[in-house]
Design an enzyme around this catalytic site. Sequence first.
Site, PDB file in Angstrom:
ATOM      1  N   CYS A 273       0.830  -1.217   0.000  1.00  0.00           N
ATOM      2  CA  CYS A 273       0.000   0.000   0.000  1.00  0.00           C
ATOM      3  C   CYS A 273       0.859   1.259   0.000  1.00  0.00           C
ATOM      4  CB  CYS A 273      -0.931   0.010   1.208  1.00  0.00           C
ATOM      5  SG  CYS A 273      -2.344  -1.094   1.057  1.00  0.00           S
ATOM      6  N   GLY A 274       2.123   1.132  -0.386  1.00  0.00           N
ATOM      7  CA  GLY A 274       2.954   2.319  -0.538  1.00  0.00           C
ATOM      8  C   GLY A 274       3.788   2.676   0.669  1.00  0.00           C
ATOM      9  N   ASN A 518       2.206  13.375  -1.910  1.00  0.00           N
ATOM     10  CA  ASN A 518       1.690  13.086  -0.566  1.00  0.00           C
ATOM     11  C   ASN A 518       2.329  13.985   0.488  1.00  0.00           C
ATOM     12  OD1 ASN A 518       0.014  11.101  -1.585  1.00  0.00           O
ATOM     13  ND2 ASN A 518       1.467   9.445  -1.218  1.00  0.00           N
TER      14      ASN A 518
END
Length: 609
Positions: A273-274, A518
């Site tokens: 999921c990064g 992000n």
Amino acid sequence: MTSATIPGLDTAPTEHEGLLAWVREVAELTQPDRVVFTDGSEEECARLTEQLCEAGTFQKLNEEKKPNSYLALSDPSDVARVESRTYICSEREIDAGPTNNWMDPAEMRGIMTDLYRGSMRGRTMYVVPFCMGPLEAEDPKLGVEITDSEYVVVSMRTMTRMGQAALDKMGTDGFFVKALHSLGAPLEPGEKDVPWPCNDTKYITHFPETREIWSYGSGYGGNALLGKKCYSLRIASAMAHDEGWLAEHMLILKLISPENKAYFIAAAFPSACGKTNLAMLQPTIPGWRAETVGDDIAWMRFGKDGRLYAVNPEFGFFGVAPGTNWSSNPNAMKTIEAGNTVFTNVAKTDDGDVWWEGLEGEPDHLIDWKGNDYILRETETKAAHPNSRYCTPISQCPTLAPEWDDPQGVPISAILFGGRRKTTVPLITQARDWQHGVFIGATLGSEQTAAAEGKVGTVRRDPMAMLPFLGYNVGDYFQHWIDIGKNADESKMPAVFFVNWFRRGDDGRFLWPGFGENSRVLKWAIERIEHKADGRSTPIGIVPTAQDLDLEGLDVDPEDVDAALAVKPEEWRQELPLIEEWFEFVGEKLPTGIRDEFDALKHRLAEEA
């Protein structure tokens, strides 16, 4: 063969009687040809890699493109963690809880002892001392893995502080976690070995009360590198529960503001999921910098000043290769390019380099992860296994924070929970307080990935991203998190946030560009901690508007940002029965505090009707 006649047993470089007695006991049971105490030296590593190349387990890669790097192709049946064969064998079944497989420890020891009997015949038994976290820590967490796999020894040297220094730290009577591993592939005299020995019967077993790990039948990383998930999470979470700290499936990121103030963030995301991408973030906002402390595991203890301090217990990266590229994670690529890397189950190019799906450039011809010729665009199968890996030293990471090896750890300002959700969950939400943050972590859901067995794409609850890694009852784990906050000065506790980089629009597009962008979301979180940013109160927590985020220079449709941040009460009302179902599964040990947070959420959503 008795232990007295097994070569290598009488030349142990330690006077630790407890260790020596255990080594003798295992040698008598498993019957190896010889015993080797590993020292972690360059010479030893070179010798083992040469052996692995001769055995066909390792293929040497192009020295100019990937210096001192190797490719291993596993047996097609041995490619991931096997959750269905992973056990927590606590004395009482209730202490394993509903998320774990349990068997009576005496029964399991009987089954596995029979499997281990003679299992190392024809092989070398390696005694691998290691330390999780800095050797200079106040309370170093030591372990010894006994294994018959050279692949494991070489990988443990990368992933842990392994060798004579760890053995010396144990002294003559120091405590250590006993980690026993066998491939379950004994060789008869004259029998030819296979490149990737393993056994169809697999067990990965943990005995939390005695702090022991027994693994059999698998050579794959998560099942065989017992310092990783087995010790650092399953056994360590049981230790942390008993000792008042947290052992978590979290990256640790250092974010530095234009004013040169450092903030340390811990973030829990399920596999794929990064996590590694965020750990090696390259901020796109001018003036902000990021450095890496760890990409997978955080051990958090209270410092003398009352704050939570985190250490990364690992010494390397064991990252998922597919999807890693110069665009998504240039720092991971630079770390890998520096060499000294073992790749497992990726594809090989004709010029002796590696390739996987998502990597720039598409060679016309490859050798795929099963060792077969592979022509891109002529087949729907993958050239690299979806869970293929790179194992590489953390010291090669260009963004490594100088504090990564600090025995005191780093003070955590924020904890992020996040999963892969197409709908419902906004880009970022701040918890109202610690207990609300625990509720958010306890109800974390994510779409299934290839890192574990199971159906890809279905949403499963993954509390704190620890579902496969809990060493004890999940309800007791939630209560432990609540107690950590209750026993602390909440003003010194990290703020808790809930993120979702993966929300999609009605047309299936990702609404947020993610990766380096992000940093804009993290900037808002930091400014919330500093009381410099606004947010709106919603039924699920504090959520920014698009105006609250620094979007300068970002080429994105404002409507997409609004949609990524939207809180839709009707979607959350559909989530409620799913959470209720999860709580029923957790059972009688669900803490009252978590139930109270759920009731409060239901009430707030009802008011929005």
